[in-house]
Design an enzyme around this catalytic site. Structure first.
Site, PDB file in Angstrom:
ATOM      1  N   ASP A 138     -45.994   8.999 -16.688  1.00 60.33           N
ATOM      2  CA  ASP A 138     -45.791   9.549 -15.344  1.00 60.33           C
ATOM      3  C   ASP A 138     -44.465   9.047 -14.773  1.00 60.33           C
ATOM      4  O   ASP A 138     -44.395   8.584 -13.646  1.00 60.33           O
ATOM      5  CB  ASP A 138     -46.958   9.177 -14.432  1.00 60.33           C
ATOM      6  CG  ASP A 138     -46.999  10.052 -13.185  1.00 60.33           C
ATOM      7  OD1 ASP A 138     -46.313  11.101 -13.182  1.00 60.33           O
ATOM      8  OD2 ASP A 138     -47.689   9.682 -12.235  1.00 60.33           O
ATOM      9  N   VAL A 174     -51.022   2.626  -2.237  1.00 56.84           N
ATOM     10  CA  VAL A 174     -50.331   1.340  -2.305  1.00 56.84           C
ATOM     11  C   VAL A 174     -50.094   0.848  -0.884  1.00 56.84           C
ATOM     12  O   VAL A 174     -49.683   1.618  -0.018  1.00 56.84           O
ATOM     13  CB  VAL A 174     -48.981   1.478  -3.029  1.00 56.84           C
ATOM     14  CG1 VAL A 174     -48.337   0.110  -3.188  1.00 56.84           C
ATOM     15  CG2 VAL A 174     -49.171   2.125  -4.377  1.00 56.84           C
TER      16      VAL A 174
END
Ligand SMILES: *[C@@H]1O[C@H](CO)[C@@H](O)[C@H](O)[C@H]1NC(C)=O
Ligand SMILES: *[C@@H]1O[C@H](CO)[C@@H](O)[C@H](O)[C@H]1NC(C)=O
Ligand SMILES: *[C@@H]1O[C@H](CO)[C@@H](O)[C@H](O)[C@H]1NC(C)=O
Length: 806
Positions: free
Chosen positions: A598, A487
């Protein structure tokens, strides 16, 4: 030998003789090893340097007996006219005084009387251990020998300064580091090696050989597909790397392989006597054999017009002389071709330079007959001109007829159309409006709920804008590594900060599916979910653009000794509530029924007010769409947060998220990672520890010591309790998110926790089911069996929904 007879009395004479002998022997030595110049050595018109294999020599010599000027040449021995290299192409030297020297300061230069010296190489650091050697390849190389070693550095080499010959080992192309270009340039004329009109270059990007005439492209080889190949009896090789890109020919036998760019523009292979290129034919319209059509051709020249060698007797007034040795025959041809009144040309000087132009349109005084002067006369292609004219006339007539017909038709139709148009206009407009109102890219337009949703359109970002925003995915901009790729932080031109997730290329989804999936996720709107702003698809790249979260992620604060002090209990409880709301939305109220799979502290992002937002949601589902709904062979997720049934059997459901949520809850309360917990030799994670404390009735010992202000103990206890319920071994016993929220928000009685998953703790607690007396009053009440039944029913329904949607 005579010296020895003279005896000791003639000591002086002996000494002189000895000196003479020494001098003579060193001379012998120098001549024997004369393939190198050492500092202080010179080479003049009476000496020469030959390669060790005795195939090539370097020396000063004339080109023709008619000239007194000389050139420094490397030539093939026994083939005196085969010049491999010329050191002073544009500057002929005086024959008697020409000298090539290598000075002690490391300067290699050519000098002659009344001339500016030609400096071939001048060292920045004077050095005495340089040597200039004529190699067996005909390369004349100046090297610096490293002291004591066999190592040497090439300072200068003749192969870097090609003339009009390409030999094996020479390069055509470019050195990216130094910017040096290697190309061949033809000679001016016979016995005149000055720079001529044609240049042979290698174009590395298009991988082709080019011949240009005075900068104008006239021939190309076409793309050479292979890096090693064979063309025109020559093996070639193409090399391209960070340092250089070049074309070279290679030799496989003892023959003198070489290419030569002739003054006419022909590129020939002397080994196979083969024309590699006939750039001498490349002018005007010709596009045969790699020729390129010229760009600006005067109107008076037509395809097929060509110069032919003819014999003609001419009056003097039909000739025009251009006594300029800078004109090679091809320049004369070029000038004549572009001048509409010019009809022919030939050379002016003996060496083939200069021009004589012919003007035949004066009609009188030209007599074509054998024995006359030889001229290149332009022969016009009259046939072509006629057909060309006809084609143009036909096209014009057809075009005129067509436009007249079209105009009449147009007028007729227009009248009819006008009548219909008025009538239909209103009707059509209404239809259009309706279409607009109901059209929808992804959903059935009849569904009124979707009408609202389609307005939450995602923006499509261009790849260049993404690159610009993220500074080419620079490492400084990297925020972290998410479950599905890195990211990056990005700043859009309008100043808006965004988070850019670059998905790793593991998805086997097609672009259309990916887009569709994205649109669905784009519609997930909840204040506790990170908002997706848009996406970008570029080749293999799949990029998601999210809103940017200023306070990083929960783990950044929670598991850091000092930063965790910033999270007081109020904030933590607020985070817990937020996460549960977000999860409830994902599980129950979104159209999609997304299972996160997750959930972990690093996936909980915090905005500037420390409000939690779940990130990475929906991707798990996206990435496994083609796999079985409840059973997957690929386990995504994070160790420590994975429920046992998921980690071991790959079975996932909303209850797997509930398990992760439970772990997160215990982590938020304790400020410790589930996996970071060790207790002596025993395998005991945070869950196990919490469970033991719970059973000891000391569960408040779990509270994070960073929480200095005393928290609401009731709330803390309830959180631990819920956390333990969430991490139970049996998925069916874990509560649903809706139940968790109601347990969090009010003090309703809740059921007692049972032995958690992954607890392999001490035998003492094994089998303990109820722990009524421990810990707190709020645990005393037990849910009725009816309530359990209903929750099981609900779970069954959710599982079915999940099956339906995935
Ligand atoms: C050329 O050099 C040699 C040896 O260095 C010398 O003997 C000879 O005189 C030189 N010739 C000319 C023309 O300078
Ligand atoms: C060459 O030099 C000699 C003597 O220096 C001179 O007599 C002769 O005219 C010269 N030849 C040419 C072509 O310049
Ligand atoms: C010869 O032609 C060249 C190139 O066109 C030009 O630069 C030069 O001035 C000309 N020389 C003479 C003496 O006219």
């Amino acid at each position: 030998m005579v010296c020895y007879k003279l005896g000791e009395s003639h000591f002086l004479l002996v000494l002189t003789c000895l000196w003479l002998w020494l001098w003579w022997s060193t001379r012998i030595h120098v001549i024997a090893a004369y393939h190198s110049l050492r500092p202080g050595d010179t080479l003049n018109s009476t000496t020469e340097l030959c390669s060790e294999n005795d195939k090539y020599c370097l020396g000063f010599s004339q080109f023709s007996s008619a000239h007194n000027s000389t050139y420094l040449r490397i030539y093939a021995k026994g083939k005196g006219d085969w010049n491999m290299w010329i050191g002073n192409r544009n500057q002929p030297l005086d024959m008697d005084s020409a000298v090539l020297s290598l000075s002690h300061s490391g300067v290699l230069k050519i000098e002659s009387k009344d001339m500016e010296p030609i400096i071939l190489y001048s060292s920045t650091q004077p050095s005495n251990n340089t040597v200039a050697t004529l190699m067996n390849t005909s390369n004349f190389v100046l090297q610096r020998l490293q002291p004591g070693g066999t190592e040497s550095t090439v300072l200068w080499q003749s192969f870097d300064y090609p003339t009009d010959k390409l030999l094996p080992g020479m390069k055509l192309g470019v050195n990216h580091k130094t910017g040096r270009n290697w190309s061949l340039v033809s000679s001016m004329g016979y016995a005149n090696p000055a720079l001529g009109a044609f240049r042979l270059e290698w174009e590395p990007r298009r991988r082709e050989l080019l011949i240009k005439q005075r900068g104008q492209l006239c021939w190309t080889s076409g793309e050479l597909g292979k890096n090693i190949g064979f063309m025109h009896n020559t093996h070639y090789m193409i090399v391209s790397n960070d340092d250089e890109s070049y074309f070279t020919i290679t030799t496989l036998n003892e023959e003198l392989t070489r290419w030569e760019l002739l003054k006419t523009g022909q590129l020939i292979n002397r080994n196979g006597d083969d024309n590699v290129a006939r750039a001498d034919m490349c002018y005007g319209y010709n596009t045969d054999g790699g020729c390129q059509k010229w760009e600006d051709i005067p109107f008076c020249r037509n395809p097929g017009d060509a110069f032919e060698l003819k014999e003609v007797y001419l009056n003097l007034n039909l000739k025009n002389f251009l006594a300029n040795s800078s004109y090679s025959p091809s320049d004369c041809r070029d000038t004549c071709w572009k001048n509409c009144s010019c009809d022919g040309f030939t050379d002016y000087y003996d060496d083939g330079t200069g021009c004589i132009f012919v003007y035949l349109n004066l009609t009188e005084g030209a007599d074509f007959a054998s024995g006359g002067e030889k001229f290149y006369i332009l022969v016009k292609n009259t046939h072509h001109k006629g057909t060309k004219k006809w084609i143009w006339i036909s096209i014009l007539i057809v075009a005129a007829l067509f436009s007249i017909c079209a105009f009449i038709l147009y007028l007729a139709l227009k009248k009819r159309k006008l009548r219909f148009e008025d009538k239909n206009r209103k009707e059509m407009e209404i239809n259009k409006m309706e279409d607009l109102a109901t059209s929808n890219r992804f959903y059935d337009a009849r569904d009124p709920e979707d009408e609202f949703k389609k307005r939450q359109d995602l923006k499509v970002f261009s790849y260049t804008s993404v690159l610009l925003a993220s500074n080419d995915f620079s490492t400084e901009n990297k925020l972290g590594q998410g479950g599905f790729g890195p990211v990056y932080k990005g700043i859009q031109p309008n100043g808006q900060e965004v988070a850019i997730k670059r998905l790793s290329k593991t998805s086997s989804q097609g672009t259309a599916e990916f887009k569709n999936e994205l649109m669905l996720i784009g519609e997930l709107q909840h204040m506790n979910l990170v908002q997706l702003l848009g996406y970008c698809i570029h080749g293999e790249e799949r990029i998601l653009i999210y809103e940017y979260m200023h306070n990083k992620s929960l783990d950044f604060y929670l598991f850091d000794g000092t930063r965790s002090k910033l999270l007081d209990w109020k904030k933590r409880f607020n985070i817990i509530e937020g996460i549960s709301q977000g999860l409830l939305y994902l599980h129950k109220y979104s159209r999609l029924k997304v299972i996160h799979r997750d959930l972990k502290a690093s996936n909980i992002l915090l905005d500037e007010n420390m409000n939690p937002k779940i990130s990475d949601f929906g991707l798990a589902r996206m990435f496994t769409r083609q796999e079985s709904t409840t059973n997957t062979s690929r386990i995504v997720g994070t160790y420590g947060y994975m429920s046992p049934e998921y980690a071991m059997e790959g079975v996932f459901s909303v209850k797997s998220d509930v398990y992760s949520f439970g772990v997160l809850l215990l982590e938020i309360v304790s400020g410790r990672r589930n996996t970071s917990f060790y207790d002596g030799d025993r395998f005991l994670n945070l869950i196990g520890h919490a469970w033991e404390l719970w059973n000891e009735g000391a569960c408040l010992k779990l509270i994070d010591p960073s929480l200095t202000e005393s928290p609401d103990l009731d709330e803390v206890q309830r959180c631990i309790h819920i956390g333990l319920l969430c991490v139970e071994q049996n998925a069916n016993n874990r509560p649903l998110m809706s139940q968790i929220i109601s347990m969090l928000s009010n003090k309703n009685p809740i059921t007692l926790p049972q032995r958690p998953a992954f607890y392999f703790g001490s035998e003492t607690f094994d089998g303990i089911i109820s722990s009524t007396e421990f810990c707190t009053d709020s645990t005393k009440a037990i849910t009725t069996s009816r309530e359990i039944e209903s929750s099981e029913h609900q779970w069954g329904e959710e599982a079915r929904n999940q099956l339906h949607f995935s």
